[in-house]
Structure formats: structure tokens, C-alpha cells
Design a protein around this motif. Structure first.
Motif, PDB file in Angstrom:
ATOM      1  N   ALA A 125      20.014  30.247  -2.666  1.00  0.00           N
ATOM      2  CA  ALA A 125      19.502  31.498  -2.111  1.00  0.00           C
ATOM      3  C   ALA A 125      20.216  32.660  -2.771  1.00  0.00           C
ATOM      4  O   ALA A 125      21.381  32.560  -3.169  1.00  0.00           O
ATOM      5  CB  ALA A 125      19.685  31.542  -0.600  1.00  0.00           C
ATOM      6  N   LEU A 126      19.506  33.766  -2.886  1.00  0.00           N
ATOM      7  CA  LEU A 126      20.002  34.953  -3.567  1.00  0.00           C
ATOM      8  C   LEU A 126      19.730  36.169  -2.700  1.00  0.00           C
ATOM      9  O   LEU A 126      18.613  36.336  -2.196  1.00  0.00           O
ATOM     10  CB  LEU A 126      19.298  35.091  -4.927  1.00  0.00           C
ATOM     11  N   ALA A 127      20.749  36.996  -2.528  1.00  0.00           N
ATOM     12  CA  ALA A 127      20.582  38.298  -1.880  1.00  0.00           C
ATOM     13  C   ALA A 127      20.892  39.366  -2.917  1.00  0.00           C
ATOM     14  O   ALA A 127      22.008  39.419  -3.449  1.00  0.00           O
ATOM     15  CB  ALA A 127      21.508  38.436  -0.679  1.00  0.00           C
ATOM     16  N   TYR A 128      19.909  40.225  -3.184  1.00  0.00           N
ATOM     17  CA  TYR A 128      20.051  41.237  -4.217  1.00  0.00           C
ATOM     18  C   TYR A 128      19.823  42.618  -3.609  1.00  0.00           C
ATOM     19  O   TYR A 128      18.774  42.873  -3.017  1.00  0.00           O
ATOM     20  CB  TYR A 128      19.041  40.990  -5.338  1.00  0.00           C
ATOM     21  N   PRO A 162      26.378  43.554  -3.242  1.00  0.00           N
ATOM     22  CA  PRO A 162      25.009  43.737  -3.740  1.00  0.00           C
ATOM     23  C   PRO A 162      24.393  42.482  -4.348  1.00  0.00           C
ATOM     24  O   PRO A 162      23.167  42.402  -4.464  1.00  0.00           O
ATOM     25  CB  PRO A 162      25.161  44.832  -4.790  1.00  0.00           C
ATOM     26  N   LEU A 163      25.234  41.531  -4.752  1.00  0.00           N
ATOM     27  CA  LEU A 163      24.711  40.261  -5.249  1.00  0.00           C
ATOM     28  C   LEU A 163      25.431  39.111  -4.570  1.00  0.00           C
ATOM     29  O   LEU A 163      26.665  39.049  -4.583  1.00  0.00           O
ATOM     30  CB  LEU A 163      24.886  40.129  -6.767  1.00  0.00           C
ATOM     31  N   ILE A 164      24.668  38.213  -3.974  1.00  0.00           N
ATOM     32  CA  ILE A 164      25.201  36.971  -3.414  1.00  0.00           C
ATOM     33  C   ILE A 164      24.325  35.830  -3.902  1.00  0.00           C
ATOM     34  O   ILE A 164      23.101  35.892  -3.800  1.00  0.00           O
ATOM     35  CB  ILE A 164      25.208  36.977  -1.867  1.00  0.00           C
ATOM     36  N   GLY A 202      16.202  42.094  -1.986  1.00  0.00           N
ATOM     37  CA  GLY A 202      15.961  41.343  -0.761  1.00  0.00           C
ATOM     38  C   GLY A 202      16.622  39.989  -0.839  1.00  0.00           C
ATOM     39  O   GLY A 202      17.529  39.755  -1.654  1.00  0.00           O
ATOM     40  N   VAL A 203      16.186  39.078   0.016  1.00  0.00           N
ATOM     41  CA  VAL A 203      16.748  37.726   0.092  1.00  0.00           C
ATOM     42  C   VAL A 203      15.679  36.727  -0.329  1.00  0.00           C
ATOM     43  O   VAL A 203      14.553  36.749   0.198  1.00  0.00           O
ATOM     44  CB  VAL A 203      17.252  37.413   1.511  1.00  0.00           C
TER      45      VAL A 203
END
Length: 232
Positions: A5-8, A15-17, A137-138
Motif C-alpha cells: 500500500a502507498l500513501a502519497y 508525504p510518502l509511505i 491519496g492511498v
């Protein structure tokens, strides 16, 4: 990686996970998360069979790339290495540093997130070769074609979305990835299973936190590596 999963541009502090599990045969040798000693600037684990990686960060540029396989597609040993695709994209050098859609069929089935240059892209060759931008978003990928429903990816996306909404420390998601009551995310097989859970969190100032938890057959822990560094 088989679920990620990516959170941008979604979390107030990070800001980036990127968070995900790598599922692989336990017999396939791999080096733990480390700063590669080849001058490439890559920080990643390493597949010792093909020489590439499944998830990494490029320290000089801040590029981050993660790949998953796609279930049900018979691997062709004559195809190019998906790990080499990730490595080239991280370095920004090599045959596959900036692949076009027509290049993607040269690889066995995959899904991939690529972060860099102020944007995120999704690359896949299932069901058809495709490169598309990803909005803030995610988002989540797993080992299913991108046009197919995937409860595993949705489970992880919702967990990351909750962390983002609460503004929580994303490190806690590593526990979610191996929860005993959620076998959909963590595979405990003796031959094939989850080999590593990895977190990448990048702050607005360019500080990077990377944590990798490793497992052997049956899901037994074998070690953790935690690194902190700055981009650039």
C-alpha cells in the motif's frame, strides 16, 4: 512483494509511505535491507539469485520503487528480471530506467509503483501493458491483475488509510502486516510464504525511515533492520 500500500501526499507528517509484504519461496536466497556497496545509491534488500530487488529507495534522488508478482501467470525463465527493472528504475540508469509501455511485456507478470520526480506511476503488464499516473491519496496493489478485485490489497489499503486519517506513526502498520488474526496479509507456509515486511516513510524534509522485518518458514521472525537517512 505480493501486497503493498502507498500513501502519497496524504499523511500530515509523511508525504510518502510504502508498506508491504514480500511473499517468496523460502529457499530463494536474499540479503537483508542495506545500503548497496556498488555505488548505486540504492537502499534495499537484495535477491541473491537474480541480483535485483523488490522494494527500494534511491538515496541521491529520493526515487522509490516496489513491485509485486501477479498470481496465476506461469513464469517464463527467458523473460527479463523484474528485480532488474526495479533496480534500473531506482538508479535512473540502465536498459529499463525509463520503460515504455511496449517494454513491459518483456517481463513476467507484475504490478509496480514508481515514485520520483514529484509524481507516482503505476506500471503493470496484466491484463495489458499499462503506465498510468497515480493521484495523491492511498492506493494498494497485490498479486492480482489491476482490473480484478483484491480483498488482500483492500485490507492493507484500509489499514493505511486509517493511519493516515489519524496522523499516526506508520511504523505500527508492521504489526498489522503479520497479525495472527489476519492470515490474508501474512502467509505462514513452510515452502512459500511471507519473507519480509517493509516500511518506507519519507518526511517533507527528506528524512527517510526504512524498517524491514524478516521471517523464515512458518512465519518465524529472523531479524529486523531499521535505517534512517536523508535524501540527497
Amino acid at each position: 512483494m505480493c501486497v503493498v500500500a502507498l500513501a502519497y501526499q496524504a499523511h500530515p507528517d509523511w508525504p510518502l509511505i510504502l508498506i508491504g509484504n514480500r511473499d517468496e519461496f523460502h529457499a530463494r536466497a536474499a540479503a537483508p535491507l542495506h545500503i548497496w556497496d556498488d555505488g548505486s545509491g540504492i537502499v534495499a534488500g537484495r535477491d541473491l539469485q537474480a541480483g535485483g530487488t523488490w522494494l527500494g529507495v534511491h538515496r541521491p534522488s529520493g526515487r522509490a520503487v516496489v513491485v509485486t508478482n501477479v498470481r496465476g501467470a506461469m513464469p517464463d525463465p527467458a523473460k527479463e528480471s523484474r528485480g532488474a527493472l526495479v533496480s534500473d528504475m531506482l538508479r535512473g540508469e540502465g536498459r529499463f530506467a525509463n520503460p515504455a509501455a511496449e517494454d513491459l511485456s518483456r517481463f513476467n507478470a507484475f504490478n509496480l509503483f514508481a515514485v520520483g520526480g514529484g509524481k507516482v506511476r503505476l506500471l503493470t503488464n496484466r491484463p495489458v501493458p499499462l503506465i498510468m499516473p497515480i493521484e495523491p491519496g492511498v492506493h494498494a496493489l497485490a498479486n492480482e491483475p489491476v482490473d480484478a478485485p483484491c480483498p488482500r490489497a483492500e485490507r492493507l489499503r484500509l489499514a493505511l488509510e486509517a493511519t493516515v486519517a489519524a496522523g499516526d506513526d506508520p511504523t505500527g502498520l508492521l504489526d498489522t502486516l503479520m497479525a495472527e488474526d489476519d492470515p490474508a496479509l501474512f502467509l505462514r507456509g513452510d515452502v512459500y510464504g511471507t519473507r519480509a515486511s517493509t516500511l518506507v516513510a519519507v518526511s517533507a524534509g527528506g528524512d527517510v525511515r526504512m524498517v524491514e522485518r524478516r521471517y523464515e518458514k512458518g512465519g518465524r521472525p529472523t531479524g529486523t533492520t531499521a535505517l534512517e537517512f536523508r535524501i540527497g
